[in-house]
Structure formats: structure tokens, C-alpha cells
Motif scaffolding. Structure first.
Motif, PDB file in Angstrom:
ATOM      1  N   GLY A 170       0.787  -1.229   0.000  1.00 23.83           N
ATOM      2  CA  GLY A 170       0.000   0.000   0.000  1.00 23.83           C
ATOM      3  C   GLY A 170       0.818   1.276   0.000  1.00 23.83           C
ATOM      4  O   GLY A 170       0.400   2.294   0.560  1.00 23.83           O
ATOM      5  N   VAL A 171       2.010   1.244  -0.652  1.00 26.46           N
ATOM      6  CA  VAL A 171       2.821   2.463  -0.679  1.00 26.46           C
ATOM      7  C   VAL A 171       2.163   3.524  -1.562  1.00 26.46           C
ATOM      8  O   VAL A 171       1.277   3.221  -2.368  1.00 26.46           O
ATOM      9  CB  VAL A 171       4.263   2.184  -1.195  1.00 26.46           C
ATOM     10  N   LYS A 172       2.618   4.750  -1.385  1.00 27.82           N
ATOM     11  CA  LYS A 172       2.047   5.884  -2.141  1.00 27.82           C
ATOM     12  C   LYS A 172       2.247   5.707  -3.647  1.00 27.82           C
ATOM     13  O   LYS A 172       1.371   5.990  -4.449  1.00 27.82           O
ATOM     14  CB  LYS A 172       2.693   7.186  -1.676  1.00 27.82           C
ATOM     15  N   ALA A 173       3.447   5.248  -4.039  1.00 24.53           N
ATOM     16  CA  ALA A 173       3.744   5.036  -5.453  1.00 24.53           C
ATOM     17  C   ALA A 173       4.881   4.033  -5.603  1.00 24.53           C
ATOM     18  O   ALA A 173       5.728   3.907  -4.719  1.00 24.53           O
ATOM     19  CB  ALA A 173       4.132   6.357  -6.134  1.00 24.53           C
ATOM     20  N   THR A 174       4.875   3.335  -6.737  1.00 20.90           N
ATOM     21  CA  THR A 174       5.972   2.429  -7.074  1.00 20.90           C
ATOM     22  C   THR A 174       6.705   2.979  -8.287  1.00 20.90           C
ATOM     23  O   THR A 174       6.092   3.509  -9.214  1.00 20.90           O
ATOM     24  CB  THR A 174       5.454   1.013  -7.385  1.00 20.90           C
ATOM     25  N   VAL A 175       8.038   2.857  -8.260  1.00 25.18           N
ATOM     26  CA  VAL A 175       8.883   3.361  -9.348  1.00 25.18           C
ATOM     27  C   VAL A 175       9.734   2.201  -9.858  1.00 25.18           C
ATOM     28  O   VAL A 175      10.568   1.651  -9.126  1.00 25.18           O
ATOM     29  CB  VAL A 175       9.801   4.512  -8.870  1.00 25.18           C
ATOM     30  N   TRP A 176       9.509   1.854 -11.125  1.00 15.66           N
ATOM     31  CA  TRP A 176      10.217   0.731 -11.733  1.00 15.66           C
ATOM     32  C   TRP A 176      11.438   1.247 -12.484  1.00 15.66           C
ATOM     33  O   TRP A 176      11.327   2.107 -13.357  1.00 15.66           O
ATOM     34  CB  TRP A 176       9.294  -0.001 -12.697  1.00 15.66           C
ATOM     35  N   ILE A 177      12.615   0.734 -12.116  1.00 20.72           N
ATOM     36  CA  ILE A 177      13.847   1.057 -12.828  1.00 20.72           C
ATOM     37  C   ILE A 177      13.965   0.081 -14.001  1.00 20.72           C
ATOM     38  O   ILE A 177      14.211  -1.113 -13.807  1.00 20.72           O
ATOM     39  CB  ILE A 177      15.093   0.924 -11.911  1.00 20.72           C
ATOM     40  N   ASN A 178      13.772   0.594 -15.205  1.00 20.00           N
ATOM     41  CA  ASN A 178      13.762  -0.245 -16.403  1.00 20.00           C
ATOM     42  C   ASN A 178      14.901   0.202 -17.315  1.00 20.00           C
ATOM     43  O   ASN A 178      14.697   0.892 -18.313  1.00 20.00           O
ATOM     44  CB  ASN A 178      12.397  -0.124 -17.095  1.00 20.00           C
ATOM     45  N   SER A 179      16.123  -0.206 -16.958  1.00 21.49           N
ATOM     46  CA  SER A 179      17.317   0.287 -17.663  1.00 21.49           C
ATOM     47  C   SER A 179      17.441  -0.287 -19.072  1.00 21.49           C
ATOM     48  O   SER A 179      18.111   0.290 -19.921  1.00 21.49           O
ATOM     49  CB  SER A 179      18.570  -0.038 -16.853  1.00 21.49           C
ATOM     50  N   ASP A 180      16.789  -1.427 -19.327  1.00 20.72           N
ATOM     51  CA  ASP A 180      16.906  -2.073 -20.643  1.00 20.72           C
ATOM     52  C   ASP A 180      15.714  -1.795 -21.550  1.00 20.72           C
ATOM     53  O   ASP A 180      15.576  -2.423 -22.598  1.00 20.72           O
ATOM     54  CB  ASP A 180      17.036  -3.602 -20.479  1.00 20.72           C
ATOM     55  N   SER A 181      14.825  -0.875 -21.131  1.00 19.84           N
ATOM     56  CA  SER A 181      13.621  -0.550 -21.916  1.00 19.84           C
ATOM     57  C   SER A 181      12.798  -1.802 -22.234  1.00 19.84           C
ATOM     58  O   SER A 181      12.304  -1.983 -23.348  1.00 19.84           O
ATOM     59  CB  SER A 181      13.987   0.170 -23.214  1.00 19.84           C
ATOM     60  N   LYS A 182      12.672  -2.671 -21.243  1.00 15.25           N
ATOM     61  CA  LYS A 182      11.875  -3.890 -21.416  1.00 15.25           C
ATOM     62  C   LYS A 182      10.388  -3.535 -21.458  1.00 15.25           C
ATOM     63  O   LYS A 182       9.956  -2.560 -20.843  1.00 15.25           O
ATOM     64  CB  LYS A 182      12.114  -4.868 -20.259  1.00 15.25           C
ATOM     65  N   CYS A 183       9.607  -4.359 -22.148  1.00 15.63           N
ATOM     66  CA  CYS A 183       8.146  -4.221 -22.103  1.00 15.63           C
ATOM     67  C   CYS A 183       7.644  -4.913 -20.839  1.00 15.63           C
ATOM     68  O   CYS A 183       8.220  -5.909 -20.405  1.00 15.63           O
ATOM     69  CB  CYS A 183       7.505  -4.871 -23.320  1.00 15.63           C
ATOM     70  N   ILE A 184       6.559  -4.375 -20.273  1.00 18.33           N
ATOM     71  CA  ILE A 184       5.948  -5.038 -19.115  1.00 18.33           C
ATOM     72  C   ILE A 184       5.278  -6.317 -19.607  1.00 18.33           C
ATOM     73  O   ILE A 184       4.441  -6.260 -20.511  1.00 18.33           O
ATOM     74  CB  ILE A 184       4.937  -4.108 -18.415  1.00 18.33           C
ATOM     75  N   PRO A 185       5.650  -7.474 -19.059  1.00 15.20           N
ATOM     76  CA  PRO A 185       5.056  -8.733 -19.536  1.00 15.20           C
ATOM     77  C   PRO A 185       3.549  -8.768 -19.294  1.00 15.20           C
ATOM     78  O   PRO A 185       3.043  -8.159 -18.339  1.00 15.20           O
ATOM     79  CB  PRO A 185       5.759  -9.811 -18.701  1.00 15.20           C
ATOM     80  N   GLN A 186       2.851  -9.476 -20.157  1.00 14.16           N
ATOM     81  CA  GLN A 186       1.402  -9.620 -20.010  1.00 14.16           C
ATOM     82  C   GLN A 186       1.084 -10.290 -18.683  1.00 14.16           C
ATOM     83  O   GLN A 186       1.759 -11.236 -18.278  1.00 14.16           O
ATOM     84  CB  GLN A 186       0.839 -10.464 -21.161  1.00 14.16           C
ATOM     85  N   GLY A 187       0.105  -9.746 -17.989  1.00 19.25           N
ATOM     86  CA  GLY A 187      -0.283 -10.318 -16.703  1.00 19.25           C
ATOM     87  C   GLY A 187       0.555  -9.835 -15.537  1.00 19.25           C
ATOM     88  O   GLY A 187       0.307 -10.201 -14.390  1.00 19.25           O
ATOM     89  N   SER A 188       1.554  -9.007 -15.835  1.00 18.68           N
ATOM     90  CA  SER A 188       2.409  -8.501 -14.764  1.00 18.68           C
ATOM     91  C   SER A 188       1.751  -7.313 -14.070  1.00 18.68           C
ATOM     92  O   SER A 188       0.833  -6.688 -14.594  1.00 18.68           O
ATOM     93  CB  SER A 188       3.755  -8.064 -15.342  1.00 18.68           C
ATOM     94  N   VAL A 189       2.242  -7.024 -12.899  1.00 15.87           N
ATOM     95  CA  VAL A 189       1.821  -5.843 -12.154  1.00 15.87           C
ATOM     96  C   VAL A 189       2.300  -4.597 -12.913  1.00 15.87           C
ATOM     97  O   VAL A 189       3.302  -4.639 -13.619  1.00 15.87           O
ATOM     98  CB  VAL A 189       2.414  -5.920 -10.724  1.00 15.87           C
ATOM     99  N   THR A 190       1.577  -3.486 -12.767  1.00 14.06           N
ATOM    100  CA  THR A 190       1.937  -2.252 -13.466  1.00 14.06           C
ATOM    101  C   THR A 190       2.445  -1.214 -12.469  1.00 14.06           C
ATOM    102  O   THR A 190       1.724  -0.834 -11.538  1.00 14.06           O
ATOM    103  CB  THR A 190       0.708  -1.679 -14.209  1.00 14.06           C
ATOM    104  N   PRO A 191       3.665  -0.728 -12.655  1.00 15.19           N
ATOM    105  CA  PRO A 191       4.194   0.297 -11.745  1.00 15.19           C
ATOM    106  C   PRO A 191       3.525   1.642 -11.988  1.00 15.19           C
ATOM    107  O   PRO A 191       2.989   1.896 -13.073  1.00 15.19           O
ATOM    108  CB  PRO A 191       5.677   0.358 -12.123  1.00 15.19           C
ATOM    109  N   ASP A 192       3.558   2.511 -10.980  1.00 16.29           N
ATOM    110  CA  ASP A 192       3.009   3.867 -11.148  1.00 16.29           C
ATOM    111  C   ASP A 192       3.905   4.703 -12.052  1.00 16.29           C
ATOM    112  O   ASP A 192       3.418   5.533 -12.824  1.00 16.29           O
ATOM    113  CB  ASP A 192       2.875   4.549  -9.780  1.00 16.29           C
ATOM    114  N   TYR A 193       5.221   4.497 -11.942  1.00 17.20           N
ATOM    115  CA  TYR A 193       6.183   5.249 -12.743  1.00 17.20           C
ATOM    116  C   TYR A 193       7.242   4.298 -13.268  1.00 17.20           C
ATOM    117  O   TYR A 193       7.614   3.340 -12.579  1.00 17.20           O
ATOM    118  CB  TYR A 193       6.878   6.336 -11.901  1.00 17.20           C
TER     119      TYR A 193
END
Length: 244
Positions: free
Chosen positions: A205-228
Motif C-alpha cells: 500500500g505504498v504511495k507510489a511504485t517506481v520501476w527502474i527499467n534500464s533495458d527498456s523492457k516491455c511489461i510482460p502480459q499479466g504482470s503488475v503495473t508500476p506507477d512510474y
């Protein structure tokens, strides 16, 4: 000095591939082992396979610290098996041990906070409570923390291997909130793993999640979605400005 953002009191950071380039350090370490194997007259056609086998075993490792062996023992055994499987020979414990300590020590030496990341953490430290939350075996992760020399940048350091459950379990996040003296909604979670850092932050229940995506990966189908999503922790100021 920047003003604190309304509602964000604390930032929880992952370590590996979030603040330090563990993958890059690992590549340097594997190259060093390749050089070692060449020098010990292991046939060149086997060397790549030996290292791939070790990395596969490392990725699928299960280690119970209550057993009568250390993480070093387990990983020497990975190298021993990799050498044996790739070459079809008897075990070579001495060479396996040399491979392991070459890999381990090189990786630790190659790990470090970049000057830019260190400056960012020093800047954030003035206005936020910072906590490092890293999954993994206790010995391994504390060795990394010591190598990176980052203890003074955080209000608290939490290693998953010291606790009954690791990320994304709610219990370890609850422990972190208690250590910081904050509520979940006061925190943001920053990390490179969707399944542990981002999922864990959302579960907690944090205020926001920040995903570090250094390789410009696509979010896999069915995966959780980060806020940023940002390419580097160095872009965190932009996120904080948006959250204010």
C-alpha cells in the motif's frame, strides 16, 4: 535544498540493478573466470559452457541458511558441477574453489555506487528517510553493502535473508515501515523487479511504485503495473516533482 513533497516522507530502495549495476559487475566477474580457466588449460570450447552452467545454477539457487553449509559452499558446488558437466570429467574441487573466489571477489570489487547515484542519495537524505531493502542471502547481501560503502546514506538497511519472508511479502515491508516510523502511504518503493519490488510495494500500500527499467523492457502480459517507469534512479527527482 529542495522542499519535501507533501505526503512522501520516505523512499525504500532496492539495491541490485537499482542503485548498483550488479549485472555489469557479474559480467566483469565471469570474464575474469574465463581468463582463469584459459590459464589452467581448460579447453576453450568448454569455457563458455562452464560459465553458462554456473549462471543457470545461480539463477535457480535455493539456499537454506539453517543447513550446515554456507552460501560459499553452495556456490563452490555450483562451479564444481558446471566444470564436471561441461567437460564430462571427475569433480575438481580445487579449480571450482578458484573459480568461485575469482568470481565472487571480482564481482564485489566491480560493485559501487556511481558518483551521480551517491550525490542523489545525499541530496534525498536531507529531505527524506531512506531505507535499503534487498532480497537475498544474508552473507552475500551484507558483503555487497560493505563493498558499496553505502551504510551512511540510509536510515536503515534491511536484508531479506535476515527475515522469515523476503519481498514481495507484506511482513518485510511492515517491518520497514516500523523501522522508519512511517505509514505505507508516506513511502515510495523504487526497484528493478516487477515481481518483488513493484508487486511488494503495491501489496504493502505504498504511495507510489517506481520501476527502474534500464533495458527498456516491455511489461510482460499479466504482470503488475508500476506507477512510474524510469531508465535510472537518477530520474527519481522527476517522479518526486510529479508527486508533489
Amino acid at each position: 535544498m529542495m522542499e519535501n513533497n507533501q505526503g512522501v516522507l520516505a523512499i525504500i530502495f532496492d539495491l541490485d540493478n537499482t542503485l548498483v549495476d550488479t549485472s555489469g559487475a557479474g559480467r566483469v566477474a565471469i570474464q575474469k573466470v574465463c581468463d582463469l580457466l584459459k590459464s589452467t588449460k581448460v579447453h576453450e570450447s568448454h569455457i563458455g559452457n562452464i560459465c553458462e552452467l554456473f549462471l543457470h545454477k545461480l539463477r535457480h539457487e535455493s539456499f537454506d541458511p539453517s543447513e550446515d553449509r554456507t552460501i560459499d559452499d553452495v556456490r563452490i558446488h555450483h562451479w564444481c558441477e558446471a566444470l564436471q558437466e561441461a567437460r564430462g570429467t571427475d569433480p575438481d574441487p580445487s579449480l571450482a574453489s578458484s573459480c568461485y573466489y575469482t568470481w565472487k571477489n571480482t564481482r564485489l570489487q566491480a560493485l559501487g555506487l556511481s558518483p551521480e547515484v551517491r550525490t542523489l542519495l545525499e541530496e534525498l537524505q536531507r529531505n527524506y528517510k531512506l531505507l535499503l531493502l534487498t532480497n537475498g542471502d544474508s552473507q552475500t547481501q551484507w558483503e555487497k553493502i560493505k563493498a558499496v560503502r553505502c551504510e551512511g546514506l540510509f536510515s536503515a538497511l534491511v536484508v531479506g535473508g535476515d527475515h522469515p519472508e523476503q519481498k514481495p511479502a507484506l511482513s518485510i515491508f511492515t517491518y520497514c515501515f516500523e523501522r522508519l516510523g512511517v505509514q505505507p502511504r508516506d513511502c515510495i518503493m523504487v526497484g528493478d523487479s516487477l515481481s518483488t519490488d513493484i508487486q511488494g510495494g503495491i501489496n504493502a500500500g505504498v504511495k507510489a511504485t517506481v520501476w527502474i527499467n534500464s533495458d527498456s523492457k516491455c511489461i510482460p502480459q499479466g504482470s503488475v503495473t508500476p506507477d512510474y517507469t524510469v531508465p535510472s534512479a537518477l530520474k527519481l527527482m522527476d517522479v518526486l516533482a510529479e508527486l508533489s
